[in-house]
Each structure stands twice: as C-alpha cells, then as structure tokens.
Design an enzyme around this catalytic site. Structure first.
Site, PDB file in Angstrom:
ATOM      1  N   HIS A 191     -24.941 -14.670  18.824  1.00 47.38           N
ATOM      2  CA  HIS A 191     -26.348 -14.317  18.534  1.00 47.38           C
ATOM      3  C   HIS A 191     -27.334 -15.403  18.979  1.00 47.38           C
ATOM      4  CE1 HIS A 191     -25.165 -10.768  16.405  1.00 47.38           C
ATOM      5  NE2 HIS A 191     -24.538 -11.434  15.445  1.00 47.38           N
ATOM      6  N   ASP A 220     -16.896  -8.104  18.718  1.00 46.28           N
ATOM      7  CA  ASP A 220     -17.441  -8.347  17.379  1.00 46.28           C
ATOM      8  C   ASP A 220     -18.177  -7.085  16.898  1.00 46.28           C
ATOM      9  OD1 ASP A 220     -18.223 -10.878  15.495  1.00 46.28           O
ATOM     10  OD2 ASP A 220     -19.891  -9.449  15.558  1.00 46.28           O
ATOM     11  N   HIS A 279     -21.017  -6.899  15.658  1.00 53.77           N
ATOM     12  CA  HIS A 279     -22.439  -6.967  16.004  1.00 53.77           C
ATOM     13  C   HIS A 279     -22.629  -7.133  17.510  1.00 53.77           C
ATOM     14  CE1 HIS A 279     -21.919  -8.624  11.882  1.00 53.77           C
ATOM     15  NE2 HIS A 279     -22.983  -7.887  11.626  1.00 53.77           N
ATOM     16  N   ASP A 308     -14.915  -8.881  12.208  1.00 60.24           N
ATOM     17  CA  ASP A 308     -15.699  -8.113  11.242  1.00 60.24           C
ATOM     18  C   ASP A 308     -15.641  -6.609  11.526  1.00 60.24           C
ATOM     19  OD1 ASP A 308     -17.103  -8.778  13.536  1.00 60.24           O
ATOM     20  OD2 ASP A 308     -18.849  -9.609  12.502  1.00 60.24           O
TER      21      ASP A 308
END
Ligand code: ZN
Length: 352
Positions: free
Chosen positions: A127, A164, A166, A251
């Site tokens: 990120h 991931d 995200h 995740d």
C-alpha cells in the site's frame, strides 16, 4: 529444479510495533518464525542475512522527502503517518531491512545464487505510495525489489503477482506507465484501499500491463486457481518475464478477521505450486515472494509453511484437479462472469 530456497527473517522485524491491538502485530512473525524450527534441516533451504536498503535504493520508488519523513520517526516511541499506519522507535530500521530483504533476494536469485526465496518481513509494503505511508505499509518492499531488478540488475521484464486480500495501490502506481513491470492483482472489491477496478489497466507505455481481478468476498481455492489458470497463465506466457515477484498476503484465508475470502491451506499450496511451475517454465525458476497481510495467526502460519514447502519442492502434487473442477464450471457463478469481463477488457492486449 535446482538451487536453494532463501528465507529472510530477522528479529528487527519484530521491533516494529504499531501499537496495542493493531492487527499488524509482531506476533504475526513470531507465529511464522516459531514454525520454521525444523525446516532448517531441509538441504535446499537456507536463511539469508537481510541487508538494509539504503536511501538510494529506497529512492528508486520513494521520494527523498518521504524517506526523510519516515527516517525522522526513528527513536521516537510512537508516530502516526496515516490513520492505519503507526511507527515505533525501530520501525524505520525494520522498514529499511524489509525492503532490503526483497532487494537482496532479487539480487541473489538473478545472479543464480539461489533458485527462489521468501522475505518473511514486516512492515508489509504494497500500500505504500512513492510519497506516503498507507495501510500498515512504510516502504513498498516489492516495488523497491522490482525497481532494483530493473535499474541495478538489468532485468527488462518483471511480473508481480499480488494475491493479498487488498489491492496493492502503491505497487500499481509505481509501474502504471511502463511495460517493464506487469502488475497482476486479485483482490476483494469494492474494499480497502478503493483502487483496483477492472478498468485500471495501465497508461501510456504501460497500457495493458496492469491487470486487476476485483472480486466480491467469498472466493475459495477453486476461484483463485481458476483465475490463475484462465487469466494469469496466458498473460504471463505472452509477457515472458525474466523474474516473478509475489506479494503474498494470507488475509485471503477463510478465517481472517479483516476480509471475507475463503482460501485454505491447500489453496496456498496449490497457488504456490502453480507459480513455481510457471517460473520454471518461463524464467529458470526465478521467483521471489514477500509477505504482505495475514491476520489470523493460525492461517498465516500454516499458509506460509505450505508456501515454503512448495518453494523447496517438498510437495510435488501440484494444483489438484479436484480443486479446479467445481466452482467455475457452474452456471450463475459470479466469478465466472467476472472472468468473462476481464477477457473482454484485455481483448486488445492479450489472447486468452
Ligand atoms: Zn492485505
């Protein structure tokens, strides 16, 4: 398949403390590191000494003023760089070592001193933008590693796969206008951080070299493998990368408290095996993973160990056909529609 698997681990990564009750906690790595005991007896595995990324290496992705801003947190017990992203006294040092681990992995794998590797690091990275911290991430470890591969090792084409939960906004933005890095992400959407829509496909020279597979929650092992088989593999074979980097987030595990995907330990095994095979086929096995998210400690630990077992070639069963059979063959499956749409979006760029 020849050569060693490198694992990067260091107690400094445990010293980054974003604060009490923060999900991106040192215990994540404690869980993984304790499970590594015993793996060292594997002859094809070695623990590599991480090397900190210096400012010029970080500067391949990040702005000097941002690097200075993170450096200024060193020695301070608590700073907040973003609503989700906090630092402690040693966070800057840990972040430099995390980025440096991916860089060192890229260097050793590119030079043939290792076959593949996994940087078991924190803070995570995907990120982080060129000029700001975001979503638990300080420096963009995988982007710094890829930029180093291009600019210092002389690689011309790198494939980054981000599984991931995200979307890796920072990684996408780092290479959005170039064709030397192909960024492929599968992620929950709409969801944090908001980027990663299907129509975000790159710009200018980079048009077609960003591939986003945005999915509603609930996708299982079969769905992930179908996306890898039906979308990623054909694109990767046409792209012909010289190295594959992976933002490995756990995740997407079914028990993760932050998301609602449904991937199991067997799914992580199968995805890794598919990527090991892809790297063997396309680029001499050159494959470097870095840890991103994963907040259920049991899922994180078992998922990472499953991944490592595949990297060393211990599980050679490959993605099982049972895993591929069910989900996407059924009429009305929402994932199936998404795959059709993705093929349509990229019809001028890739052949499926
Ligand atoms: Zn994540």
């Amino acid at each position: 398949m020849k050569g060693k698997t490198l694992l990067f681990k260091d107690d400094l990564f445990l010293a980054h403390d974003p604060g009490f009750t923060h999900p991106e906690c040192p215990d994540r790595l404690n869980a993984i590191y304790s499970a590594l005991i015993g793996l060292e007896s594997n002859v094809d595995l070695s623990f590599s000494v991480p090397v900190s990324a210096d400012q010029s290496t970080l500067g391949l992705v990040h702005t000097p003023s941002y690097i200075q801003m993170v450096a200024a947190t060193a020695g301070k017990p608590f700073e907040s760089l973003d609503p989700d992203t906090k630092t402690s006294a040693r966070s800057y040092d840990a972040a430099c070592l995390a980025a440096g681990s991916v860089v060192e992995g890229v260097r050793l794998i590119a030079s043939g001193q290792a076959r593949n590797g996994f940087a078991l690091v924190r803070p995570p990275g995907h990120h982080a933008e060129a000029d700001r911290a975001k979503g638990f991430c300080l420096f963009n470890n995988v982007a710094v590693g890829a930029a180093y591969g291009l600019k210092k090792v002389g690689l011309k084409k790198i494939l980054i796969i981000d599984w991931d939960l995200h979307h890796g906004n920072g990684t996408q933005h780092s290479f959005y206008e170039m064709d030397q890095v192909l960024y492929f992400s599968i992620h929950q959407y709409p969801f944090y951080p908001g980027t990663g829509a299907m129509h975000e496909i790159g710009r200018g020279e980079g048009l077609g070299y960003t591939v986003n597979v945005p999915f509603a929650g609930g996708q299982n092992d079969q769905a992930y493998l179908a996306v890898f088989n039906d979308i990623l593999l054909p694109i990767a074979r046409q792209y012909q990368p010289e190295m594959i980097l992976v933002s490995a987030g756990y995740d997407i595990y079914y028990g993760d408290p932050l998301g609602s995907m449904a991937v199991s330990e067997a799914g992580f095994s199968a995805m890794t095996r598919l990527l090991v095979n892809l790297a063997e086929e396309l680029c001499g096995g050159r494959l470097m993973l870095t840890l991103e998210g994963g907040y259920d400690l049991e899922g994180l630990k078992t998922g990472v160990i499953a991944t490592i077992n595949e990297l060393v070639g211990k599980n050679t069963g490959g993605p099982s056909s049972e895993l591929l059979e069910s989900a996407f063959g059924q009429p009305g499956c929402p994932g199936l529609e998404a795959l059709k749409m993705i093929r349509q979006v990229f019809k001028d760029h890739w052949t499926f």
